[in-house]
Design a protein around this motif. Structure first.
Motif, PDB file in Angstrom:
ATOM      1  N   VAL A  21       0.838  -1.201   0.000  1.00 43.21           N
ATOM      2  CA  VAL A  21       0.000   0.000   0.000  1.00 43.21           C
ATOM      3  C   VAL A  21       0.872   1.250   0.000  1.00 43.21           C
ATOM      4  N   ASN A  22       1.861   1.307   0.854  1.00 48.78           N
ATOM      5  CA  ASN A  22       2.723   2.491   0.914  1.00 48.78           C
ATOM      6  C   ASN A  22       3.488   2.704  -0.389  1.00 48.78           C
ATOM      7  N   TRP A  24       2.611   1.797  -3.569  1.00 49.38           N
ATOM      8  CA  TRP A  24       1.774   2.261  -4.675  1.00 49.38           C
ATOM      9  C   TRP A  24       1.131   3.616  -4.399  1.00 49.38           C
ATOM     10  N   VAL A  25       0.785   3.898  -3.151  1.00 48.52           N
ATOM     11  CA  VAL A  25       0.266   5.233  -2.812  1.00 48.52           C
ATOM     12  C   VAL A  25       1.363   6.274  -3.043  1.00 48.52           C
ATOM     13  N   GLY A  26       2.597   5.917  -2.744  1.00 55.46           N
ATOM     14  CA  GLY A  26       3.723   6.807  -2.990  1.00 55.46           C
ATOM     15  C   GLY A  26       3.951   7.087  -4.469  1.00 55.46           C
ATOM     16  N   GLN A  27       3.435   6.209  -5.335  1.00 59.96           N
ATOM     17  CA  GLN A  27       3.552   6.403  -6.780  1.00 59.96           C
ATOM     18  C   GLN A  27       2.335   7.108  -7.372  1.00 59.96           C
ATOM     19  N   TRP A  29      -1.003   6.373  -6.710  1.00 65.10           N
ATOM     20  CA  TRP A  29      -2.239   5.601  -6.745  1.00 65.10           C
ATOM     21  C   TRP A  29      -2.992   5.781  -5.438  1.00 65.10           C
ATOM     22  N   GLN A  30      -4.313   5.680  -5.477  1.00 61.80           N
ATOM     23  CA  GLN A  30      -5.148   5.796  -4.279  1.00 61.80           C
ATOM     24  C   GLN A  30      -5.637   4.397  -3.909  1.00 61.80           C
ATOM     25  N   PHE A  31      -5.437   4.014  -2.655  1.00 60.11           N
ATOM     26  CA  PHE A  31      -5.884   2.696  -2.187  1.00 60.11           C
ATOM     27  C   PHE A  31      -7.397   2.591  -2.321  1.00 60.11           C
ATOM     28  N   ASP A  32      -7.867   1.464  -2.862  1.00 60.23           N
ATOM     29  CA  ASP A  32      -9.301   1.234  -3.036  1.00 60.23           C
ATOM     30  C   ASP A  32      -9.807   0.142  -2.093  1.00 60.23           C
ATOM     31  N   PHE A  52      -5.994  -0.466  -6.440  1.00 61.62           N
ATOM     32  CA  PHE A  52      -5.705   0.959  -6.399  1.00 61.62           C
ATOM     33  C   PHE A  52      -6.380   1.627  -7.596  1.00 61.62           C
ATOM     34  N   ARG A  54      -6.647   5.655  -9.851  1.00 62.34           N
ATOM     35  CA  ARG A  54      -6.219   7.041  -9.991  1.00 62.34           C
ATOM     36  C   ARG A  54      -6.883   7.634 -11.213  1.00 62.34           C
TER      37      ARG A  54
END
Length: 62
Positions: A21-22, A24-27, A29-32, A52, A54
């Motif tokens: 999660v950390n 892909w969110v850092g790239q 993307w928003q966690f779904d 994720f 976006r």
């Protein structure tokens, strides 16, 4: 346009899920959500799919 990213992992632990999660969110993307695949042989999930989303610019539809 909404784009989806699905990440599969066969190691289902809090550390691995937190790292995914950390990362892909850092790239951007928003966690779904997380979807677990269960095994009949165990009470623990056998796999997890982390979803994720976006928003991205795309062609307009009028």
């Amino acid at each position: 346009m909404i784009r989806y990213k699905i990440v599969e992992t066969s190691v289902v632990s809090d550390d691995v899920l937190e790292t995914l999660v950390n990362e892909w969110v850092g790239q951007g993307w928003q966690f779904d959500r997380i979807q677990f695949a269960m095994s009949e042989a165990s009470k623990r999930p056998a796999m997890a799919f982390v979803f994720f989303v976006r928003e991205e610019a795309g062609p307009r539809r009028d």
